[in-house]
Design an enzyme around this catalytic site. Structure first.
Site, PDB file in Angstrom:
ATOM      1  N   ARG A   3       0.830  -1.225   0.000  1.00 21.63           N
ATOM      2  CA  ARG A   3       0.000   0.000   0.000  1.00 21.63           C
ATOM      3  C   ARG A   3       0.861   1.271   0.000  1.00 21.63           C
ATOM      4  NH1 ARG A   3      -2.552   1.218   6.009  1.00 21.63           N
ATOM      5  NH2 ARG A   3      -0.637   0.872   7.204  1.00 21.63           N
TER       6      ARG A   3
ATOM      7  N   HIS B 181      -9.376  -1.967   2.919  1.00 25.51           N
ATOM      8  CA  HIS B 181      -9.580  -1.265   4.201  1.00 25.51           C
ATOM      9  C   HIS B 181     -10.401   0.027   4.019  1.00 25.51           C
ATOM     10  CE1 HIS B 181      -8.431   0.749   7.959  1.00 25.51           C
ATOM     11  NE2 HIS B 181      -7.659  -0.243   8.323  1.00 25.51           N
TER      12      HIS B 181
ATOM     13  N   GLU C 277     -14.302  -3.178   6.311  1.00 26.51           N
ATOM     14  CA  GLU C 277     -13.249  -3.763   5.482  1.00 26.51           C
ATOM     15  C   GLU C 277     -13.582  -5.193   5.075  1.00 26.51           C
ATOM     16  OE1 GLU C 277      -9.677  -3.286   7.854  1.00 26.51           O
ATOM     17  OE2 GLU C 277     -10.641  -1.561   8.822  1.00 26.51           O
TER      18      GLU C 277
HETATM   19  O1  TA6 Z   1      -8.470  -2.077  10.393  1.00 31.16           O
HETATM   20  C1  TA6 Z   1      -8.319  -1.726  11.727  1.00 31.16           C
HETATM   21  C2  TA6 Z   1      -6.841  -1.471  11.998  1.00 31.16           C
HETATM   22  O2  TA6 Z   1      -6.109  -2.664  11.970  1.00 31.16           O
HETATM   23  C3  TA6 Z   1      -6.755  -0.755  13.336  1.00 31.16           C
HETATM   24  O3  TA6 Z   1      -6.146  -1.576  14.324  1.00 31.16           O
HETATM   25  C4  TA6 Z   1      -5.937   0.495  13.015  1.00 31.16           C
HETATM   26  O4  TA6 Z   1      -4.575   0.269  13.252  1.00 31.16           O
HETATM   27  C5  TA6 Z   1      -6.264   0.705  11.548  1.00 31.16           C
HETATM   28  O5  TA6 Z   1      -6.273  -0.606  10.999  1.00 31.16           O
HETATM   29  C6  TA6 Z   1      -5.377   1.663  10.809  1.00 31.16           C
HETATM   30  O6  TA6 Z   1      -4.107   1.108  10.604  1.00 31.16           O
HETATM   31  P1  TA6 Z   1      -3.002   2.045   9.877  1.00 31.16           P
HETATM   32  O7  TA6 Z   1      -1.764   1.207   9.834  1.00 31.16           O
HETATM   33  O8  TA6 Z   1      -3.534   2.370   8.514  1.00 31.16           O
HETATM   34  O9  TA6 Z   1      -2.895   3.264  10.726  1.00 31.16           O
END
Ligand code: TA6
Length: 284
Positions: free
Chosen positions: A87, A156, A258
């Site tokens: 990403r 996501h 997600e």
């Molecule tokens: O999808 C939920 C998650 O895993 C949360 O724990 C939080 O960390 C979010 O993703 C965002 O992650 P990032 O690495 O994009 O800040």
């Protein structure tokens, strides 16, 4: 590549070319950085995806908002970037087609020396993005390594809502979930998901969900294919303050739904094995 007349390529963020789409039925933006759908706005609707006003556009850093591609691992991993190694890399635009009712983009990313250090297996990813009155994103993955692997990942998706306190998620009643905020403990969901504090859950579900936004009086449906886990996340107040690329009050205006292979849903691929992870989003 000759782009259709409804797409223009801009570089307002150095090193981060962005495809800007203006079609009779939809406007959108897709960054080549991360193969990242940033915006999808069907004609006559408010934007559906949330993009952080403080998002950073720099190779090596994830873009906050839109639909980050988490692959080939979901979540943190010791000594490695959170949510995988694709990403934060530049993808390649392979095709761009304008149809009567939608725009279809195909982006690709292949393993290289840098990814081999983080994930020692060759692979190829193809991202198909169809933007129209509906949004469909298909992430096709082919494992080109010599050993079987286990993959997790997620599309996501950040969804914009009028007010998180007036937002509920329908369709997860009776499903169980791993509560990331409680050491992944398995819990049962009773009724709709509401938000009064940070929520970070990996639901064991293959079904559709509906985000009911009572502030903007709209509903967003998220369906999926190739996914046995639905992640629901809102950082709430304290975590929002800790995220530099997210305005402190932004938690109030988005949630993540997600389509994932995460928690107990892991994809095992043999050499030359493949899998497709799909999310389909509609707004009513
Ligand atoms: O999808 C939920 C998650 O895993 C949360 O724990 C939080 O960390 C979010 O993703 C965002 O992650 P990032 O690495 O994009 O800040």
């Amino acid at each position: 590549m000759n782009l259709p007349s409804c797409i223009t390529l801009t570089n307002e963020k150095p090193g981060c070319p962005i495809l800007n789409i203006k079609h009779r039925l939809v406007t959108g933006r897709v960054a080549l950085l991360g193969g990242h759908v940033m915006e999808w706005t069907p004609v006559g609707k408010k934007p559906v995806l949330y993009m952080s006003e403080a998002a950073v556009f720099e190779e090596g850093k994830p873009i906050r908002g839109g639909i980050p591609i988490c692959w080939p691992w979901f979540g943190p991993r010791e000594g490695l970037p959170s949510h995988g190694c694709v990403r934060t890399r530049l993808w390649t635009l392979a095709e761009a087609k304008e149809g009567t009712d939608d725009v279809h983009l195909k982006l690709t990313f292949e393993s290289d020396e840098q990814t081999m250090k983080q994930w020692p297996h060759a692979f190829k990813l193809v991202l198909d993005v169809k933007l129209g009155l509906s949004l469909r994103v298909d992430l096709s993955m082919v494992h080109l390594g010599t050993e079987p692997v286990e993959i997790t990942g997620a599309l996501h998706t950040y969804l914009t809502v009028g007010a998180i306190e007036k937002t509920t998620v329908l369709g997860l009643d009776g499903k169980d979930y791993h509560d990331t905020l409680d050491n992944g403990k398995l819990k049962d969901q009773t009724g709709d998901v509401a938000f009064t504090s940070e929520v970070d859950r990996v639901y064991r579900s293959r079904g559709d969900v509906t985000v009911q936004d009572d502030e903007w009086k709209r509903a967003i449906t998220v369906s999926k294919r190739g996914s046995g886990a639905t992640v629901v996340w809102n950082p709430w107040i304290e975590k929002s303050k800790r995220l530099d690329d997210l305005p402190d009050e932004a938690y109030h205006r988005f949630l993540c739904i997600e389509a994932a292979n995460a928690g107990d849903d892991r994809i095992r691929l043999k050499p030359n094995g493949s899998h497709v992870l799909t999310t389909i989003i509609d707004v009513v």
